[in-house]
Each structure stands twice: as structure tokens, then as C-alpha cells.
Design an enzyme around this catalytic site. Structure first.
Site, mmCIF file in Angstrom:
data_model
loop_
_atom_site.group_PDB
_atom_site.id
_atom_site.type_symbol
_atom_site.label_atom_id
_atom_site.label_comp_id
_atom_site.label_asym_id
_atom_site.label_seq_id
_atom_site.Cartn_x
_atom_site.Cartn_y
_atom_site.Cartn_z
ATOM 1 N N ASP A 190 0.829 -1.199 0.000
ATOM 2 C CA ASP A 190 0.000 0.000 0.000
ATOM 3 C C ASP A 190 0.864 1.250 0.000
ATOM 4 O O ASP A 190 2.063 1.201 0.283
ATOM 5 C CB ASP A 190 -0.901 0.023 1.234
ATOM 6 C CG ASP A 190 -2.164 -0.804 1.059
ATOM 7 O OD1 ASP A 190 -2.440 -1.217 -0.082
ATOM 8 O OD2 ASP A 190 -2.866 -1.031 2.056
ATOM 9 N N TYR A 232 9.338 -9.226 6.525
ATOM 10 C CA TYR A 232 9.129 -7.792 6.713
ATOM 11 C C TYR A 232 9.865 -7.309 7.951
ATOM 12 O O TYR A 232 10.084 -8.066 8.898
ATOM 13 C CB TYR A 232 7.637 -7.482 6.881
ATOM 14 C CG TYR A 232 6.837 -7.654 5.621
ATOM 15 C CD1 TYR A 232 6.626 -6.583 4.757
ATOM 16 C CD2 TYR A 232 6.290 -8.892 5.283
ATOM 17 C CE1 TYR A 232 5.892 -6.744 3.599
ATOM 18 C CE2 TYR A 232 5.561 -9.057 4.120
ATOM 19 C CZ TYR A 232 5.372 -7.977 3.285
ATOM 20 O OH TYR A 232 4.659 -8.140 2.131
#
Length: 257
Positions: free
Chosen positions: A37, A95
Site C-alpha cells: 500500500d 518484513y
């Protein structure tokens, strides 16, 4: 900017496909390991495209640098086996979420990738809470619902590392559903700040839908740092396995997953 190409908007996919099209002189369509995003970073993103053109990897990287904006770089290009799929061949995504406990907040040069939090966080409690989430679970409480998409994931790593004032969350899984990583960080940070208990975090695994009590951490602290793939002779089998696991066009990644 986010990954996915959108009409009239500047996106990572858009600028990459445009640059590749100029260099290779043909339309290019990328498939990516993790769609991010707006505000989420990627240091180890992987994408593939099909082409009949012949090219030298290092030379392609050099030529792309002339066409890409300063905030998008291609670090490596390789010819891969026909069975390779950046999304469906992936076996693990990694991540890192970056926080700072410095009383003055994030350093100016790091302000776009580091999120300030309270100075006196209980990292040991955060580690206990994170450990309770490891394994194969339904993470519905941590995910924004997508019609027909599963929220069952195998969380393989979720731990915390101190580097001075920096506090790093390392999060790895086979895949992530939409907003999952930032929700995991937000929930565990609430434990570190004394607002919740580790047991509260574990209890969220019993929820069957998105929990309004979970705060989604800001996008700019998150970065996709690596994607793992199997050996070349296992690619085809992995593609089939992944497609069978995903019952709908769920988007894999961190925040637009």
C-alpha cells in the site's frame, strides 16, 4: 506511492513497467511477490515479466537507472525458469517494522521509514506476546476482510530487536493477508506500552472477524525486506500448492495483501 498501477496515479508498478517498456521496446506487465500500500517500503521486492527479448541482466539494471525516478531502483535482473512466478512460487516473505524509542522521535534522515513510540516500552512483554502468535492460525482479527479470501496464515517469525533507540520487529510468514503485519505490530506495541496484556493478544486468535480493538501501525514504518523461493526443480509444485491454498484473488503482500 503504492505498488499497483492505477489510472492517473503514480505507482511503483506503473513507473517500473513504463521504464521497462522504454528499454525493451515492448509492453511489459509485472507480477509481484507482495503488493504494498501507499507509504509501505520495499527493500527486497521481487517481480517477474514474460518477454521474448534477450538481455543482459547487469546491463538492463544500468539502463533502467536512467529512466526510473530516484525513489525506485532495480538492483538485480535475471533470466528465470519458465515455472518461476514471483507471487505463487514464493514460500516465505520477510518484513521489518522500524520504531524508535528516542525521546525526540525519529532522526530527520530516517523520518520516512521509522515510527516514534513511547520511550519506556516493555520489550520482554512484547516478545512474549509475539511468541503466542506463532504458528498456523486464523488471523481474521488482524486482517481487513477480502471477499472469498482466507485469513489462515502460518506466522513463522515475529520477534523484536533492539539497536540503541531503534526497535525492529521481524515478521515472516508464507503469506500475509491485507493489513496483517501492521495490525500485528500495533497489537503487540499496545502490550509494550502497558495498555494490553500478552494474553489479550493471544485471545485475538479466537476472533472470526477484524477486531476494532487492534490499532493498525502507520504504513511508513514497514518494509518488505526479502522473499524466499524454492529450488528451480520445485517451482512448478510450489505454484500448484499456492494456487490451491488461495481460494480467491487475494493479494499477497503486507498491507495490500
Amino acid at each position: 506511492m503504492g505498488w499497483a498501477r492505477q489510472p492517473g496515479l503514480r505507482t511503483v508498478q506503473g513507473v517500473l513497467e513504463d521504464a521497462l517498456g522504454k528499454v525493451l521496446r515492448e509492453p511489459i506487465q509485472l507480477t509481484v511477490a507482495g503488493r504494498t500500500d501507499a507509504g509501505v517500503h520495499a527493500e527486497g521486492q521481487v517481480a517477474h515479466f514474460d518477454t521474448a527479448a534477450e538481455f543482459d541482466g547487469p546491463q538492463l539494471v544500468h539502463r533502467l537507472a536512467r529512466f526510473l525516478p530516484k525513489d525506485v531502483r532495480v538492483k538485480r535482473a535475471d533470466v528465470v525458469p519458465p515455472d518461476f512466478d514471483a507471487r505463487f512460487s514464493a514460500i516465505r516473505r520477510h518484513y521489518v517494522y522500524r520504531l524508535t524509542t528516542a525521546p525526540y522521535g525519529a532522526e530527520p534522515l530516517a523520518a520516512r521509514s521509522v515510527v516514534p513510540c513511547k520511550s519506556a516500552v516493555d520489550v520482554d512483554a512484547m516478545r512474549r506476546a509475539s511468541g503466542l502468535l506463532l504458528g498456523l492460525h486464523d488471523f481474521a482479527a488482524f486482517c481487513r476482510r477480502r471477499e472469498g479470501a482466507t485469513t489462515v496464515r502460518e506466522l513463522q517469525r515475529f520477534d523484536w530487536e533492539r539497536q540503541g533507540d531503534l526497535l525492529l520487529a521481524h515478521v515472516s510468514a508464507d503469506a500475509f493477508c491485507w493489513s496483517m503485519v501492521r495490525s500485528l505490530v500495533g497489537a503487540v506495541l499496545a502490550v509494550g506500552e502497558g495498555r494490553r496484556s500478552p494474553e489479550w493478544v493471544a485471545g485475538l486468535l479466537r476472533e472470526t472477524q477484524r477486531s476494532s480493538s487492534v490499532t493498525v501501525a502507520p504504513a511508513h514504518g514497514l518494509s518488505l525486506v526479502a522473499v524466499d523461493y524454492p529450488a528451480d526443480d520445485e517451482l512448478a509444485a510450489r505454484n500448484v500448492q499456492t494456487r490451491e491454498m488461495r481460494s480467491a484473488p487475494a493479494v499477497e503482500g503486507c498491507c495490500g495483501e
